[in-house]
Design an enzyme around this catalytic site. Structure first.
Site, PDB file in Angstrom:
ATOM      1  N   GLU A  36      -0.803  -5.168  22.795  1.00 53.61           N
ATOM      2  CA  GLU A  36      -0.155  -3.952  23.310  1.00 53.61           C
ATOM      3  C   GLU A  36      -0.872  -3.426  24.555  1.00 53.61           C
ATOM      4  O   GLU A  36      -2.096  -3.509  24.625  1.00 53.61           O
ATOM      5  CB  GLU A  36      -0.152  -2.889  22.206  1.00 53.61           C
ATOM      6  CG  GLU A  36       0.712  -3.334  21.036  1.00 53.61           C
ATOM      7  CD  GLU A  36       0.572  -2.436  19.817  1.00 53.61           C
ATOM      8  OE1 GLU A  36      -0.111  -1.401  19.883  1.00 53.61           O
ATOM      9  OE2 GLU A  36       1.163  -2.793  18.781  1.00 53.61           O
ATOM     10  N   HIS A  56       4.963   1.180  19.631  1.00 52.89           N
ATOM     11  CA  HIS A  56       3.954   1.610  18.637  1.00 52.89           C
ATOM     12  C   HIS A  56       4.070   3.128  18.391  1.00 52.89           C
ATOM     13  O   HIS A  56       3.170   3.890  18.772  1.00 52.89           O
ATOM     14  CB  HIS A  56       2.544   1.229  19.105  1.00 52.89           C
ATOM     15  CG  HIS A  56       1.533   1.249  17.983  1.00 52.89           C
ATOM     16  ND1 HIS A  56       0.495   0.361  17.900  1.00 52.89           N
ATOM     17  CD2 HIS A  56       1.407   2.048  16.901  1.00 52.89           C
ATOM     18  CE1 HIS A  56      -0.235   0.627  16.825  1.00 52.89           C
ATOM     19  NE2 HIS A  56       0.305   1.666  16.200  1.00 52.89           N
ATOM     20  N   ASP A  77       7.670  -2.551  16.030  1.00 46.67           N
ATOM     21  CA  ASP A  77       6.975  -1.376  16.579  1.00 46.67           C
ATOM     22  C   ASP A  77       5.603  -1.757  17.106  1.00 46.67           C
ATOM     23  O   ASP A  77       4.960  -0.968  17.790  1.00 46.67           O
ATOM     24  CB  ASP A  77       6.830  -0.307  15.480  1.00 46.67           C
ATOM     25  CG  ASP A  77       6.212   0.987  16.001  1.00 46.67           C
ATOM     26  OD1 ASP A  77       6.661   1.471  17.066  1.00 46.67           O
ATOM     27  OD2 ASP A  77       5.264   1.504  15.372  1.00 46.67           O
ATOM     28  N   GLY A 106       0.851  -1.195   0.000  1.00 48.67           N
ATOM     29  CA  GLY A 106       0.000   0.000   0.000  1.00 48.67           C
ATOM     30  C   GLY A 106       0.879   1.235   0.000  1.00 48.67           C
ATOM     31  O   GLY A 106       2.051   1.184  -0.390  1.00 48.67           O
ATOM     32  N   ILE A 150       6.013  -2.792  11.161  1.00 49.39           N
ATOM     33  CA  ILE A 150       5.519  -1.456  11.518  1.00 49.39           C
ATOM     34  C   ILE A 150       4.016  -1.390  11.209  1.00 49.39           C
ATOM     35  O   ILE A 150       3.450  -0.299  11.130  1.00 49.39           O
ATOM     36  CB  ILE A 150       6.260  -0.325  10.755  1.00 49.39           C
ATOM     37  CG1 ILE A 150       6.533  -0.676   9.306  1.00 49.39           C
ATOM     38  CG2 ILE A 150       7.563   0.015  11.440  1.00 49.39           C
ATOM     39  CD1 ILE A 150       5.403  -0.609   8.393  1.00 49.39           C
ATOM     40  N   ARG A 161       0.830  -4.168  12.085  1.00 50.11           N
ATOM     41  CA  ARG A 161       0.033  -4.600  13.226  1.00 50.11           C
ATOM     42  C   ARG A 161       0.626  -5.894  13.769  1.00 50.11           C
ATOM     43  O   ARG A 161       0.995  -6.779  12.990  1.00 50.11           O
ATOM     44  CB  ARG A 161      -1.428  -4.858  12.809  1.00 50.11           C
ATOM     45  CG  ARG A 161      -2.267  -3.620  12.636  1.00 50.11           C
ATOM     46  CD  ARG A 161      -2.560  -2.948  13.989  1.00 50.11           C
ATOM     47  NE  ARG A 161      -3.452  -1.815  13.843  1.00 50.11           N
ATOM     48  CZ  ARG A 161      -3.064  -0.545  13.717  1.00 50.11           C
ATOM     49  NH1 ARG A 161      -1.784  -0.232  13.742  1.00 50.11           N
ATOM     50  NH2 ARG A 161      -3.953   0.431  13.602  1.00 50.11           N
TER      51      ARG A 161
END
Ligand code: 8YV
Length: 313
Positions: free
Chosen positions: A261, A279, A256, A153, A230, A232
């Site tokens: 989380e 994150h 990340d 993307g 980076i 999910r």
């Protein structure tokens, strides 16, 4: 009368101040009794502002019968039930484009930091080990290596653009080949992993990508390979990732995002070949202002009966 808006996670002080001017704000993250707050004001809430990772939990959405709009301060919609929002006539907006560069930058930063053991080197200097003539293991070269991108993307494309500056050869996998891209296309993540040195996860989260990077992909990437995520945490089978790193079947990881989380698997904390971030890919001053402005613009447009700037639903 100002519309009532529920803020699920904190935003920048500048943005929150503007929210306070325009709306009667209710801060879910500040209360010790979220259920009580929802019971008290839930029926009045017409808007929600939230982060991409936090989204809106089903129980919260159910507690807001007058909800008209969910403005996500991020690009991910995986933590919002879009089908339910659509069915209830709730609009949903995100903050596309403004965060693309930052997320791509952090992808490259994590790759460089992991391959070149940047954090280990930093700890080495701080601990005084350099002046004690201790020896630090060599890192892995990044320039000129083979990079695979999972999810092409906007962010995947910007990672590719940056990687070209590092003279890397670029491959990608996605739902199908993209004719406008000059890079090598692989039908499967596993085949791509077997043919690259570094593997960056840049795909959207959600049911379609859940657990897509599992044991087989990690084994194919191999003991010299580096995984960067980076996107999910849900896209990667986290227990499989932890075992691959602990057992030395994977060379390293720059992460990340995580499955649950802010909880990070304990085993990762002890590994020197892993670089961890909380994150933060879009967490720069400039970008968070731009994201916050878009949240404000979408809410303002909605309550003024105007067209939304960046709608998803
Ligand atoms: C943000 C994100 O950290 O864009 C997303 O979906 O997860 C991140 O950019 C987040 O939205 C802010 O909480």
């Amino acid at each position: 009368m100002k519309p009532d808006v529920l803020l699920i996670e904190p935003m920048m002080a500048e943005i929150e101040a503007k929210l306070d001017l325009a709306y009667t704000m209710h801060r879910l993250f500040k209360t010790k009794d979220p259920e009580g707050l929802l019971r008290d004001v839930g029926a009045r809430i017409r808007g929600v502002a939230t982060g991409g990772g936090s989204g809106v939990a089903p129980a919260i959405m159910d507690a807001l019968p007058s909800l008209e709009i969910i403005a996500i301060n991020g690009i991910g919609t995986d933590a919002v039930d879009l089908a339910k929002a659509k069915a209830r006539g709730i609009r949903v907006t995100t903050t596309p484009n403004v965060l693309t560069d930052d997320v791509a930058d952090l992808g490259l930063a994590l790759l460089l930091a992991t391959a070149r053991s940047l954090c280990v080197g930093d700890r080495f200097v701080r601990a005084g080990s350099w002046s004690e003539s201790k020896v630090l293991p060599l890192g892995a070269k990044v320039s000129g290596k083979r990079l695979g991108i999972f999810g092409m993307g906007r962010i995947g494309r910007e990672i590719a653009a940056r990687a070209q500056g590092f003279k890397m050869s670029i491959a990608y996998t996605d739902l199908g080949r993209m004719e406008d891209l000059p890079y090598d296309f692989f039908e499967s993540a596993e085949t791509m992993a077997a043919n690259v040195d570094f593997f960056v996860v840049a795909a959207a989260g959600g049911a379609q990508s859940r657990g897509a990077i599992g044991k087989d992909v990690l084994n194919a990437l191999g003991p010299e390979g580096i995984l960067v995520n980076i996107a999910r945490g849900s896209v990667v089978d986290e227990p499989a990732l932890v075992s691959a790193l602990v057992e030395g079947r994977l060379g390293g990881a720059g992460l990340d995002v995580f499955a649950d989380e802010p909880n990070v698997p304990e085993a990762l904390l002890a590994l020197n070949n892993v670089v961890l971030q909380p994150h933060r890919a879009s967490a720069t001053f400039d970008t968070r202002i731009a994201m916050g402005d878009l949240v404000l613009a979408n809410l303002a447009a909605h309550f003024a009966g105007k067209e939304l700037q960046t709608p998803v639903v």
